[in-house]
Design a protein around this motif. Structure first.
Motif, PDB file in Angstrom:
ATOM      1  N   THR A  32       0.843  -1.194   0.000  1.00 42.04           N
ATOM      2  CA  THR A  32       0.000   0.000   0.000  1.00 42.04           C
ATOM      3  C   THR A  32       0.880   1.246   0.000  1.00 42.04           C
ATOM      4  O   THR A  32       1.944   1.273   0.626  1.00 42.04           O
ATOM      5  CB  THR A  32      -0.930   0.049   1.229  1.00 42.04           C
ATOM      6  OG1 THR A  32      -0.141   0.014   2.432  1.00 42.04           O
ATOM      7  CG2 THR A  32      -1.894  -1.121   1.226  1.00 42.04           C
ATOM      8  N   THR A  63       0.371   5.336   0.685  1.00 40.51           N
ATOM      9  CA  THR A  63      -0.591   6.280   1.245  1.00 40.51           C
ATOM     10  C   THR A  63      -0.059   7.701   1.169  1.00 40.51           C
ATOM     11  O   THR A  63       1.098   7.955   1.533  1.00 40.51           O
ATOM     12  CB  THR A  63      -0.882   5.947   2.726  1.00 40.51           C
ATOM     13  OG1 THR A  63      -1.354   4.599   2.808  1.00 40.51           O
ATOM     14  CG2 THR A  63      -1.929   6.883   3.306  1.00 40.51           C
ATOM     15  N   THR A  86      -4.492  12.781  -3.122  1.00 40.86           N
ATOM     16  CA  THR A  86      -5.314  11.574  -3.216  1.00 40.86           C
ATOM     17  C   THR A  86      -6.276  11.712  -4.398  1.00 40.86           C
ATOM     18  O   THR A  86      -6.883  12.773  -4.573  1.00 40.86           O
ATOM     19  CB  THR A  86      -6.111  11.379  -1.922  1.00 40.86           C
ATOM     20  OG1 THR A  86      -5.198  11.307  -0.822  1.00 40.86           O
ATOM     21  CG2 THR A  86      -6.925  10.093  -1.970  1.00 40.86           C
TER      22      THR A  86
END
Length: 376
Positions: free
Chosen positions: A170, A172, A182
């Motif tokens: 992942t 982030t 994002t």
């Protein structure tokens, strides 16, 4: 006519105030949106745009054609050469790409900063402090050792988290800024899921070792299949310059920006080139945040007891010393970075709004005066 005489001074005052507010708004926007050193123009890359274990940063095509790229070797790297036009085609370089994962055969570092002399390390700091941009790449330096950047201002170290060439993990985004946001159909969106699923960038990442100096703003963190987790992308603003660190594995980077994982890695590189110190004034801590200090407790020094009369007086006890209270930092302020709203470049539209309202008021007053005069 009398109405016009009475209203005239008020009308003039309103117009002057409107002009003043508009000018203040314009100057405020220029000061906040103007770059300390601007986005990159003349970019010096150490050794090569390629990494020793595979992958090459794109330097041509859509987006990248806006920059001029030049190359230097460790032997020729100096503040003098970066500044006097020797490295960047007769003009000063504004950006240095420190490719730590460059090959020795290309005049690079082979995943160790030990190849830089003490004077070269000082020169890199001086270049950034004076308004230059330093972009550090450490792609897949999987040698089970620590890379030393403690000589940087501010310093840090990294270590590998080798996940054996697999996709997954992942990625982030911890702070929304011009280096990447994002995904939400924004111009700076970076699809971390596509990068993790379509490349081994996260699995073979270099992570920044804790503790991290609070002058660094954490932009991205990664976690791979080995449960290795850490900071992989961050920036700092030393002096009037900008330093970014990228520890993702770039061996599957695409040659152009697109929606694929490799294309998103290329977009990260593009946005590092486009970024300026002025556009990265905000940093909101979302990990490794230091807890706010507990409220200061009242502290009263212990009074000295009344001495008992005696032929030889007892020594007076020293009063209890209180530890000084440390006020908590302002909300949103970490390591010198002031929080700004996501998507904001730090400028305010309030002066422009007030100027517009005053201008409308002035126009209305003029129209009212004209109507009153024409009716008489």
């Amino acid at each position: 006519m009398k109405v016009l005489v009475r209203v005239g001074p008020i009308l003039v005052l309103l117009v002057l105030l409107a002009v003043a507010f508009v000018l203040v708004g314009t100057n405020s926007r220029s000061a906040s949106a103007g770059n300390t050193h601007g986005g990159s123009v003349r970019v010096a890359i150490l050794a090569s745009a390629s990494f020793y274990d595979g992958g090459t940063l794109p330097t041509s095509g859509p987006g990248f054609s806006a920059f001029s790229f030049y190359y230097t070797t460790v032997a020729n790297l100096s503040l003098t050469n970066l500044s006097n036009g020797t490295t960047c085609g007769g003009s000063p370089c504004d950006t240095l790409v420190l490719n730590v994962a460059s090959r020795l055969s290309d005049g690079g570092l082979a995943c160790s900063t030990a190849g830089l002399s003490a004077s070269q390390k000082n020169d890199i700091n001086a270049f950034a402090n004076a308004g230059g941009k330093v972009i550090i790449y450490e792609s897949e330096c999987n040698d089970n050792s620590t890379t030393d950047y403690t000589w940087l201002n501010p310093g840090f170290t990294t270590s590998d988290n080798y996940g054996h060439e697999h996709s997954g993990g992942t990625l982030t985004i911890n702070n929304e800024n011009i280096l990447g946001t994002t995904p939400s159909t924004g111009v700076h969106d970076i699809d971390g899921s596509a990068i993790a699923a379509g490349t081994d960038a996260v699995q073979d990442m270099q992570k920044v070792n804790q503790p991290i100096n609070s002058a660094w703003c954490v932009h991205m963190t990664g976690t791979n299949v080995l449960a290795g987790s850490g900071v992989v992308h961050m920036f700092s603003l030393p002096g009037s310059g900008l330093i970014t660190y990228n520890g993702l594995d770039y061996d599957l980077v695409s040659s152009a920006v697109d929606a694929s994982g490799g294309g998103q890695l290329a977009k990260m590189w593009l946005q590092e080139l486009e970024a300026s110190a002025a556009g990265l004034t905000g940093c909101v801590p979302t990990i490794t945040a230091t807890p706010s200090p507990t409220p200061c407790a009242l502290c009263t020094a212990t009074p000295s007891p009344t001495p008992t009369p005696s032929p030889t007086p007892s020594p007076t006890p020293s009063p209890t010393l209180c530890a000084p209270c440390v006020s908590p930092p302002p909300t949103g302020a970490v390591g010198g970075f002031v929080d700004v709203a996501a998507g904001s470049d730090g400028d305010s539209s309030m002066p422009l709004l007030l100027g517009a309202l005053l201008a409308m008021g002035a126009a209305g007053a003029g129209w009212f005066a004209f109507r009153r005069a024409s009716m008489r």
